[in-house]
Design a protein around this motif. Sequence first.
Motif, PDB file in Angstrom:
ATOM      1  N   ASP A  41       0.600  -1.106   0.496  1.00 48.46           N
ATOM      2  CA  ASP A  41      -0.070   0.071  -0.004  1.00 48.46           C
ATOM      3  C   ASP A  41       1.147   1.021  -0.603  1.00 48.46           C
ATOM      4  N   ALA A  42       1.762   1.418   0.687  1.00 48.20           N
ATOM      5  CA  ALA A  42       3.088   2.168   1.037  1.00 48.20           C
ATOM      6  C   ALA A  42       3.241   2.812  -1.075  1.00 48.20           C
TER       7      ALA A  42
ATOM      8  N   GLU B 216       0.869   4.269  -3.113  1.00 49.65           N
ATOM      9  CA  GLU B 216       0.718   5.052  -2.821  1.00 49.65           C
ATOM     10  C   GLU B 216       1.707   6.462  -2.968  1.00 49.65           C
ATOM     11  N   ALA B 217       2.920   6.074  -2.855  1.00 51.01           N
ATOM     12  CA  ALA B 217       3.635   6.941  -2.871  1.00 51.01           C
ATOM     13  C   ALA B 217       4.218   6.822  -4.599  1.00 51.01           C
TER      14      ALA B 217
ATOM     15  N   ASN C  46       2.238   6.227  -6.599  1.00 49.77           N
ATOM     16  CA  ASN C  46       1.586   7.507  -8.090  1.00 49.77           C
ATOM     17  C   ASN C  46       1.121   9.193  -7.921  1.00 49.77           C
ATOM     18  N   ALA C  47       1.631   8.990  -6.097  1.00 46.90           N
ATOM     19  CA  ALA C  47       1.990  10.557  -5.786  1.00 46.90           C
ATOM     20  C   ALA C  47       2.897  11.189  -6.879  1.00 46.90           C
TER      21      ALA C  47
ATOM     22  N   ALA D 255      -0.182   0.149  -9.019  1.00 50.76           N
ATOM     23  CA  ALA D 255      -0.469   0.991  -9.447  1.00 50.76           C
ATOM     24  C   ALA D 255      -0.975   1.576 -10.554  1.00 50.76           C
TER      25      ALA D 255
END
Length: 247
Positions: free
Chosen positions: A54-55, A58-59, A61-62, A91
């Motif tokens: 998950d981390a 998230e990273a 995609n950001a 992602a």
Amino acid sequence: MPAETEAVTAAVLVIGDEVLSGRTRDANSGYIASYLTNIGVDLREVRVVPDDEDAIVEAVNALRARFTYVFTTGGIGPTHDDITADAIARAFGVGIDHDPRAVAMLRERFANPADLNEGRLRMARIPFGADLIANRVSKAPGFRIGNVMVMAGVPSIMQAMMDVVGPTLRQGVRIESASIRADAKEGDIALPLAAVQKAHPGVAIGSYPYVDETGFNTNIVLRSRDPAGLAAATAAVEAMLRDLPRG
């Protein structure tokens, strides 16, 4: 490749519990930063995340939404906690499976079929639609999907991958720099240096304190893509230091 007139930006995503625990020191982000500086790409962010899908998602995609390029290091080996490839596939919303091209690369190193076991074959699992990034050290490839370059965590292997992917990157105008030894404490130059910075907004000016044989001292570093602006700001700093009261 010809240099871009607009800024080309990048981020590095370091993946691994061992980095966050201090067991492994990250040498890759510094190498990538130097490499990118030499081709005019601005490294704007370095982020470290654990071996947590998950981390990572998230990273990735950001960062890929904010920067021209994202370089990830770590998590593409043969063990159960090497989950980067799966996270990248998630992602991007694509599938993942053993890539025949990657399998062929691994067979160059493991000619005996018995040596290419299930664990090592994990390194051939590549998200659908990705291009491979070869490396001359271990043969196990990284990959590129969209603007994300997924590379190994072992420094020698990561560097071999950068040698492959580097020439394919867009290049920006290189930033030139000048370094001046102030022979003064940082607190003594803070206000006049701020005035120089205000007068030369197109030049990034930083002060870096250190201790040498004379005691506390400061290096002033100026950086700009504009040679004339850099020269003018450098001259202004030198004049400021000449006029600085010395106790």
